[in-house]
Design a protein around this motif. Sequence first.
Motif, mmCIF file in Angstrom:
data_model
loop_
_atom_site.group_PDB
_atom_site.id
_atom_site.type_symbol
_atom_site.label_atom_id
_atom_site.label_comp_id
_atom_site.label_asym_id
_atom_site.label_seq_id
_atom_site.Cartn_x
_atom_site.Cartn_y
_atom_site.Cartn_z
ATOM 1 N N ASN A 1 0.602 -1.436 0.491
ATOM 2 C CA ASN A 1 0.443 -0.638 -0.026
ATOM 3 C C ASN A 1 0.906 1.409 0.061
ATOM 4 N N GLU A 2 0.881 2.411 -1.370
ATOM 5 C CA GLU A 2 1.580 3.148 -1.827
ATOM 6 C C GLU A 2 1.357 4.228 -0.797
ATOM 7 N N GLU A 3 0.082 4.669 -0.658
ATOM 8 C CA GLU A 3 -0.530 4.988 0.351
ATOM 9 C C GLU A 3 -0.051 5.107 1.892
ATOM 10 N N GLU A 4 -0.447 3.748 2.545
ATOM 11 C CA GLU A 4 0.187 3.705 3.693
ATOM 12 C C GLU A 4 1.719 3.539 3.691
ATOM 13 N N GLY A 5 2.317 3.435 2.574
ATOM 14 C CA GLY A 5 3.603 2.729 2.899
ATOM 15 C C GLY A 5 4.695 2.281 3.682
ATOM 16 N N TYR A 6 3.709 0.591 3.508
ATOM 17 C CA TYR A 6 3.867 -0.599 4.291
ATOM 18 C C TYR A 6 4.302 -1.524 2.640
ATOM 19 N N PHE B 1 7.713 -4.673 5.675
ATOM 20 C CA PHE B 1 8.840 -3.453 4.949
ATOM 21 C C PHE B 1 7.824 -1.714 5.055
ATOM 22 N N SER B 2 8.924 -0.304 5.727
ATOM 23 C CA SER B 2 7.962 0.303 5.123
ATOM 24 C C SER B 2 8.969 1.312 4.507
ATOM 25 N N ARG B 3 7.691 2.464 4.020
ATOM 26 C CA ARG B 3 8.819 3.650 3.389
ATOM 27 C C ARG B 3 9.457 4.185 4.080
ATOM 28 N N SER B 4 9.312 4.265 5.712
ATOM 29 C CA SER B 4 10.474 5.306 6.550
ATOM 30 C C SER B 4 11.225 4.059 7.293
ATOM 31 N N PRO B 5 11.554 4.968 7.821
ATOM 32 C CA PRO B 5 12.862 4.719 9.140
ATOM 33 C C PRO B 5 12.365 3.796 10.238
ATOM 34 N N VAL B 6 11.418 5.169 10.330
ATOM 35 C CA VAL B 6 11.224 5.041 11.673
ATOM 36 C C VAL B 6 9.854 4.066 11.779
ATOM 37 N N ARG B 7 10.676 2.971 13.279
ATOM 38 C CA ARG B 7 9.380 2.440 13.491
ATOM 39 C C ARG B 7 8.313 2.394 13.775
ATOM 40 N N ASN B 8 7.020 1.978 13.281
ATOM 41 C CA ASN B 8 5.639 2.527 13.674
ATOM 42 C C ASN B 8 5.124 1.343 14.512
ATOM 43 N N GLU B 9 5.037 0.979 15.783
ATOM 44 C CA GLU B 9 4.736 -0.392 16.531
ATOM 45 C C GLU B 9 3.287 -0.621 15.939
ATOM 46 N N THR B 10 2.548 0.106 15.702
ATOM 47 C CA THR B 10 0.725 0.259 15.077
ATOM 48 C C THR B 10 0.698 -0.847 13.566
ATOM 49 N N LEU B 11 1.854 0.223 12.965
ATOM 50 C CA LEU B 11 1.837 -0.991 11.528
ATOM 51 C C LEU B 11 2.854 -1.813 10.979
ATOM 52 N N ILE B 12 3.442 -2.190 12.639
ATOM 53 C CA ILE B 12 3.842 -4.111 12.578
ATOM 54 C C ILE B 12 3.376 -4.482 12.840
#
Length: 622
Positions: free
Chosen positions: A521-526, A558-569
């Motif tokens: 999902n490009e919009e969500e970046g994952y 994968f994420s578009r951001s190097p910042v860890r997002n526990e909610t996304l994970i």
Amino acid sequence: MLSSLFLFVAICPLFSSAEDVSINWRIQRYEDMIASVGDKFTFNWNSVHNVYTHPNGGCSDANSIEIGTSSGASYTFSEDDVGEVTFVCKIPGHCLAGQILKVKVSNPSSPSTDIPQTAITNGNFETLVAALGAADLVETLSEPSGPFTVFAPTDEAFASLPDGLVTCLLEPGNKDTLADILKYHVLSGKVLSTDLSDGLSATTLNGDDVVVDLSDGVKINDSVVSTVDVMANNGVIHVIDSVLVPSDIDVDAFLVSCRDIPETAVANGNFVTLVAALGAADLVGALSEPAGPFTVFAPTDEAFASLPDGLVSCLLEPDNKDTLADILKYHVLSGKVLSTDLSDGLGATTLNGDDVVVDLSDGVKINDSVVSTVDVEASNGVIHVIDSVLVPSDIDVAAFLISCQQGEGECKEVSTQENFVLSDYVAKPWYIHMQAETQYSPPEQNYCVSARYLERSRPSFLWKYTVNVQNQARVGSTDGRLVGGPLCAYNTDSSDPAKLAVAPCWLPKKVSGDYWVIRYNEEEGYAIISGGQPTIPSGNTGLCKTGTGINQSGLWFFSRSPVRNETLISYLNDIAQNEEGFDTSILSPVDQAGCVYDENYRRLALLGDESINDGLLRGSAV
């Protein structure tokens, strides 16, 4: 009276380009003008004047050159004038009164790049450019050095060389040989096609001569010149259709000295399955230099294909690594045993501890396997080609296959991303936050893991990969040693663009491993990436996992951001486990805190990272 002339100042226009320019030649102040090679200036006047060029640029010059002493005198600029030309009137006092004109002369048609840059811009000399870099010859052929004449083989010319030769030449240990071959393509001085004559012999930079043949087109030795006079600012390039090899280089002998047993098997092209099996069994290093010498009885791809259905894929599973290694070692003897050393009834102990027996009663056999080709030499031993796979007597193939296939079909068939658009997916870098342990993603490399992709403008040579892949990670900490390397990928299913496969670029597609985009999902970046369909049940959980070896292995978030997002994970974990049936307990976190990503890291890795040559089969499917 003369001083009053200074009161009249006329400003001449500044020409950006001209072919035939008329100059009103009189006492006045002239601003600098510009002209191009081939332009013509005509000087017209009504009073008493003349026109000369002054090389020193001033009013007084002992080396002045007369252009004309009557109105209508003209001057056409040549290549020798590139720079500045000064015109003056030599009537006493006229120049000092302002009758002096300076013209900046350029040659728009003159090439602006040197030989290496011209080759890069052309686009048909990728291998030549890489070779010049590996041989440290780029600077030698760059400005201000020269002029040179280069007979430049195209990428197709290099691709037509014997398998493995280019890779071998590009190895650091073969730098001198590579430089010798490349210098054999270079003459000192600028030799245009019009300067060539039939039978002309010219000495190259390596000291050997090449010969011009004009009897049927243009040839240099036996190589056909397809394009002549590709100009550079420090010489000229003539394009040729094959690589020139100095007479003192024996290509076959060089290849033998360069390639060890695994490399010889790869280059042969008939041992794709054997090479993959050696990798899965962790035996590539054991059979590579400096180990040896060895004698290998090598089954062809057809020999492996004749095994019972499912046996090869079963053996390649990580859980069966020991059995696979046992079978492979049964094909290897310690020491170099040539065909002339074989005798009927000879028993020889293999690396797995069991004996094979030589049968010379009807051709050459090892046990019941026919030897089709003997004495394929390598730098650390010899290969004899056989037509069937040797199986140790203590392995019951049928029983092994049944036990291996138990549980087959218990794993849910995973889905891939619908309406997947590769160009969007590869447009920006990806940062990995969770990954499963595999052979090339060990836990000590769970730091600063990222991946970048680039769609190729045209498929790669030899294996026709369409996507460049560049991975990186750090070892032990976020400021540890940088590892990673280039891989190549391609779409494996025209009906499903989310199904790709990845491998080292120099290996054929047959040995590539699955790289499936499960969610994106490009919009969500994952994105969720899997090494193919999971086939290994995790006990009675109803969940499954892929392997941990080279191919068909791995799971990544994968994420578009190097910042860890526990909610996304957590969200991705729910999709992978509850929607697709992955055992996500195999995932480990990747530490991205404090990681620094250099936009040029791909170039740095390609040019100097010590990890690039770690092993024959390297790279992960990230």
